[in-house]
Design a protein around this motif. Structure first.
Motif, mmCIF file in Angstrom:
data_model
loop_
_atom_site.group_PDB
_atom_site.id
_atom_site.type_symbol
_atom_site.label_atom_id
_atom_site.label_comp_id
_atom_site.label_asym_id
_atom_site.label_seq_id
_atom_site.Cartn_x
_atom_site.Cartn_y
_atom_site.Cartn_z
ATOM 1 N N GLU A 62 26.349 -5.656 10.492
ATOM 2 C CA GLU A 62 26.753 -4.326 10.068
ATOM 3 C C GLU A 62 25.575 -3.372 10.275
ATOM 4 O OE1 GLU A 62 28.316 -4.970 6.154
ATOM 5 O OE2 GLU A 62 30.062 -6.041 6.919
ATOM 6 N N LYS A 63 25.004 -2.814 9.211
ATOM 7 C CA LYS A 63 23.877 -1.896 9.411
ATOM 8 C C LYS A 63 22.582 -2.436 8.818
ATOM 9 C CE LYS A 63 26.736 2.269 9.579
ATOM 10 N NZ LYS A 63 26.954 3.634 9.039
ATOM 11 N N ASP A 64 22.545 -3.721 8.551
ATOM 12 C CA ASP A 64 21.373 -4.338 7.930
ATOM 13 C C ASP A 64 20.678 -5.286 8.896
ATOM 14 O OD1 ASP A 64 21.806 -3.026 5.512
ATOM 15 O OD2 ASP A 64 23.176 -4.580 4.801
ATOM 16 N N PHE A 65 19.387 -5.468 8.647
ATOM 17 C CA PHE A 65 18.558 -6.293 9.510
ATOM 18 C C PHE A 65 18.041 -7.492 8.709
ATOM 19 C CE2 PHE A 65 18.278 -1.839 10.627
ATOM 20 C CZ PHE A 65 18.559 -1.840 11.995
ATOM 21 N N TYR A 66 18.111 -8.680 9.298
ATOM 22 C CA TYR A 66 17.703 -9.912 8.612
ATOM 23 C C TYR A 66 16.622 -10.620 9.436
ATOM 24 C CZ TYR A 66 21.924 -9.522 5.725
ATOM 25 O OH TYR A 66 22.900 -9.108 4.849
ATOM 26 N N LEU A 67 15.505 -10.933 8.778
ATOM 27 C CA LEU A 67 14.501 -11.772 9.440
ATOM 28 C C LEU A 67 15.021 -13.204 9.421
ATOM 29 C CD1 LEU A 67 11.710 -12.029 10.776
ATOM 30 C CD2 LEU A 67 10.786 -12.568 8.513
ATOM 31 N N GLN B 101 12.549 1.193 2.522
ATOM 32 C CA GLN B 101 12.783 1.986 1.314
ATOM 33 C C GLN B 101 14.269 2.065 0.963
ATOM 34 O OE1 GLN B 101 10.924 5.748 2.190
ATOM 35 N NE2 GLN B 101 8.885 5.046 1.599
ATOM 36 N N ASN B 102 15.113 2.063 1.973
ATOM 37 C CA ASN B 102 16.558 2.187 1.749
ATOM 38 C C ASN B 102 17.262 0.849 1.599
ATOM 39 O OD1 ASN B 102 16.408 5.008 1.902
ATOM 40 N ND2 ASN B 102 16.605 4.988 4.130
ATOM 41 N N GLY C 70 0.822 -1.206 0.000
ATOM 42 C CA GLY C 70 0.000 0.000 0.000
ATOM 43 C C GLY C 70 0.849 1.245 0.000
ATOM 44 N N LYS C 71 0.394 2.217 0.752
ATOM 45 C CA LYS C 71 1.060 3.518 0.761
ATOM 46 C C LYS C 71 2.468 3.435 1.349
ATOM 47 C CE LYS C 71 0.637 8.184 2.681
ATOM 48 N NZ LYS C 71 -0.189 9.102 3.495
ATOM 49 N N HIS C 72 2.626 2.679 2.417
ATOM 50 C CA HIS C 72 3.905 2.669 3.139
ATOM 51 C C HIS C 72 4.806 1.494 2.763
ATOM 52 C CE1 HIS C 72 2.696 5.997 5.651
ATOM 53 N NE2 HIS C 72 1.619 5.348 6.061
ATOM 54 N N PHE C 73 4.223 0.311 2.623
ATOM 55 C CA PHE C 73 5.029 -0.893 2.438
ATOM 56 C C PHE C 73 4.575 -1.634 1.185
ATOM 57 C CE2 PHE C 73 4.731 0.034 6.991
ATOM 58 C CZ PHE C 73 6.076 0.235 7.270
ATOM 59 N N LYS C 74 5.468 -1.806 0.237
ATOM 60 C CA LYS C 74 5.144 -2.411 -1.048
ATOM 61 C C LYS C 74 5.899 -3.736 -1.210
ATOM 62 C CE LYS C 74 4.738 2.242 -2.985
ATOM 63 N NZ LYS C 74 3.265 2.295 -2.935
ATOM 64 N N SER C 75 5.334 -4.611 -2.019
ATOM 65 C CA SER C 75 5.941 -5.930 -2.203
ATOM 66 C C SER C 75 7.353 -5.824 -2.790
ATOM 67 C CB SER C 75 5.056 -6.802 -3.099
ATOM 68 O OG SER C 75 4.853 -6.182 -4.364
ATOM 69 N N GLU C 76 7.597 -4.772 -3.586
ATOM 70 C CA GLU C 76 8.925 -4.645 -4.196
ATOM 71 C C GLU C 76 10.002 -4.261 -3.174
ATOM 72 O OE1 GLU C 76 6.554 -0.953 -5.724
ATOM 73 O OE2 GLU C 76 6.160 -3.053 -5.218
ATOM 74 N N ILE D 221 5.524 1.770 13.956
ATOM 75 C CA ILE D 221 5.787 0.944 12.775
ATOM 76 C C ILE D 221 6.355 1.786 11.642
ATOM 77 C CG2 ILE D 221 4.677 -0.430 10.960
ATOM 78 C CD1 ILE D 221 2.731 -1.426 13.190
ATOM 79 N N ILE D 222 5.764 2.953 11.401
ATOM 80 C CA ILE D 222 6.241 3.821 10.316
ATOM 81 C C ILE D 222 7.643 4.334 10.634
ATOM 82 C CG2 ILE D 222 5.816 5.923 9.004
ATOM 83 C CD1 ILE D 222 3.861 3.557 8.511
ATOM 84 N N PHE D 223 7.855 4.764 11.853
ATOM 85 C CA PHE D 223 9.156 5.347 12.232
ATOM 86 C C PHE D 223 10.278 4.318 12.120
ATOM 87 C CE2 PHE D 223 12.435 6.209 15.427
ATOM 88 C CZ PHE D 223 12.812 7.491 15.062
ATOM 89 N N GLU D 224 10.056 3.114 12.623
ATOM 90 C CA GLU D 224 11.129 2.121 12.673
ATOM 91 C C GLU D 224 11.326 1.381 11.358
ATOM 92 O OE1 GLU D 224 13.138 2.039 14.978
ATOM 93 O OE2 GLU D 224 12.167 2.686 16.832
ATOM 94 N N LEU D 225 10.283 1.245 10.560
ATOM 95 C CA LEU D 225 10.369 0.335 9.413
ATOM 96 C C LEU D 225 10.369 0.999 8.040
ATOM 97 C CD1 LEU D 225 7.930 -2.538 10.546
ATOM 98 C CD2 LEU D 225 10.403 -2.332 10.941
ATOM 99 N N GLU D 226 9.560 2.041 7.843
ATOM 100 C CA GLU D 226 9.331 2.527 6.476
ATOM 101 C C GLU D 226 10.631 2.932 5.781
ATOM 102 O OE1 GLU D 226 6.210 5.296 4.030
ATOM 103 O OE2 GLU D 226 6.820 5.980 6.028
#
Length: 508
Positions: free
Chosen positions: A348-353, A435-436, A300-306, A426-431
């Motif tokens: 490093e600076k990346d997050f992995y599920l 995107q980056n 949607g507006k904040h989180f897209k499949s891509e 959710i928006i502050f921590e994730l969006e």
């Protein structure tokens, strides 16, 4: 004869043969008085009506929801409503065959109009009940021959007993519909919307206008029934718009199965394990959309499949920190919140599920999952478990204690205070991190049902959203916590570095 016409004739003849083969052996030795009594019983009892006239459909016992719907439609001549039933629950059979016939049986006549996405599709659906009147041995035995040779066109036909059937495609005018002095008494809209039409919002608006401005005015009498039977499988559909515009129209929602227990709603037809196998084959989001009216979202507006990046994850002992956040839920039914446990690793600076548990269960299965995950870790690797303090109570502590004792594990869950609104958090921590390109999902989780549930919740995060948010909420907590461990000297060597983080004394 054209190939298409030949196939249509062959299909219809097969239906005739099936109906004729069903026979009426159970009732053929009735006395005239018994026949009269049994016809009267069929008028009152829809279950008996199905058993008497439609044994070829009654391969499973009528479900309570089907009986309830049929009675509601029959008793109200002005009925307007939606059969919001999951796939495989016999919407078309009940609304195109059984109920129109039952109305005719009780009221002595019925002018039934079936509307679908095209006239061709409508004709194909309507031929099911036309074949019944033409060849059903019990209908013929009870009421005589019904086929009327002078009025037996596939798009419009009239039985000798006063049933009129007509097929229309979307867009065909309903204005002035009549046969002699008779006007339509019952409409059913069946499969008017497909995966193609939901992509066209203008087409959906036209469908709504068609129902309101063409169809409804064409009924003129005491009996003006309208039923709409269509899967509610997409976020935006004309049935949803129509329902919202007319809140007094009845919506009969029936999900095909319980997502928690996998118990089928139509228990006499679908055995235990059937829908679990469906989820495994189709994917959980597709199954929920088709069978339980939970649309599959693609962003949607904040989180897209891509934004979702699948990647081979680092070795578990190569993360700087591994943290799992548990979003606690108590009830464990298919309307409750989810127990969401999301394990994330920082490199490093990346997050992995790394892995996750996202289910509408009670607490114990979630705690057991955490214990199993912790037991799977190699020596020297620690997962920092966290949960929000606001959900903590004696029942949570008792459940954790019992499961830990059974599993021989101590989780050391840290309680955290958080006063931010979920949406803001959710928006502050994730969006921006999505995107980056800072967030990655383990490629091992691509076909993982719980991961897919989490993605569907993430895609649904919008201003004013009303869906579940347990998984993205847990993600926001975990990633927010891990971000505190990012330092300028971060090496990703696997050595635990505290960064700016100060351990909490509030550990359970």
């Amino acid at each position: 004869m054209k190939k298409e016409d030949k196939e249509s004739v062959e299909r219809y003849l097969k239906k005739i043969a099936l109906i004729q083969s069903s026979g009426n052996a159970f009732f053929k030795f009735e006395t005239p008085e018994e026949r009269k009594e049994n016809i009267a019983k069929a008028k009152k009892d829809i279950k008996y009506c199905v058993e008497r006239y439609f044994p070829h459909y009654a391969t499973a016992e009528c479900a309570p929801f089907q009986i309830y719907w049929a009675n509601k439609v029959l008793k109200d001549q002005g009925f307007t409503g939606f059969a919001k039933w999951g796939r495989g629950l016999a919407k078309s059979v009940w609304n195109n065959v059984i109920i129109p016939f039952w109305i005719w049986l009780n009221e002595g006549d019925n002018y039934f109009v079936l509307i679908s996405v095209s006239e061709k599709r409508a004709v194909r659906l309507l031929e099911d009940i036309r074949a019944e009147f033409e060849a059903n041995p019990q209908i013929i035995a009870d009421f005589g021959e019904q086929k009327n040779l002078g009025s037996w066109n596939e798009t419009l036909w009239v039985t000798k007993g006063g049933f009129i059937g007509q097929a229309l495609g979307f867009g065909q005018s309903c204005r002035g519909l009549r046969v002699g002095a008779k006007r339509p008494k019952q409409y059913n809209i069946d499969d008017l919307e497909t995966k193609q039409t939901i992509k066209n919002e203008k087409r959906q608006d036209e469908m709504v206008e068609y129902v309101e401005e063409e169809l409804l005015p064409s009924m003129d009498g005491e009996a003006e029934r309208l039923t709409i039977s269509n899967n509610w499988f997409a976020p935006k559909m004309f049935v949803k718009t129509l329902s919202a515009k007319h809140p007094d129209w009845f919506v009969h929602e029936v999900k095909a199965y319980d997502k928690v227990t996998y118990e089928a709603t139509w228990t006499s037809k679908y055995k235990p394990g059937y829908y679990k196998r469906k989820e495994q084959k189709m994917g959980i989001s597709a199954a929920h959309a088709e069978y339980n009216h939970e649309p599959k979202l693609k962003g949607g507006k904040h989180f897209k499949s891509e934004y979702i990046q699948w990647k081979k994850p680092p070795r578990i002992d190569h993360y700087k920190v591994v943290s799992g956040h548990w979003d606690i839920a108590y009830a464990g039914n298919d309307t409750s919140d989810y127990n969401a446990v999301r394990v994330w690793g920082l490199k490093e600076k990346d997050f992995y599920l790394v892995d996750c548990f996202v289910k509408q269960t009670k607490m114990a299965p979630a705690v057991k999952w955490m214990c199993d995950f912790q037991k799977s870790l190699p020596n020297g690797v620690v997962v920092l478990w966290r949960a929000e303090a606001q959900f903590w109570n004696d029942e949570v502590k008792r459940t954790i204690s019992e499961v830990q004792e059974e599993e021989g594990v101590t989780l050391n869950i840290t309680l955290v205070q958080n006063k931010r609104k979920k949406y803001d958090k959710i928006i502050f921590e994730l969006e921006s991190r999505y995107q980056n390109g800072r967030i990655y999902y383990s490629e091992k989780l691509k076909s993982h049902a719980d991961t897919e549930v989490g993605l569907q919740q993430l895609y649904g995060i919008e201003p004013g959203y009303s869906g579940k948010d347990d998984s993205p909420d847990a993600d926001a907590e975990a990633i927010g916590f891990l971000s505190k461990h990012i330092t300028a000297t971060s090496s990703g060597s696997g050595q635990y570095q505290s960064g700016n983080y100060k351990p909490s004394n509030n550990v359970i």
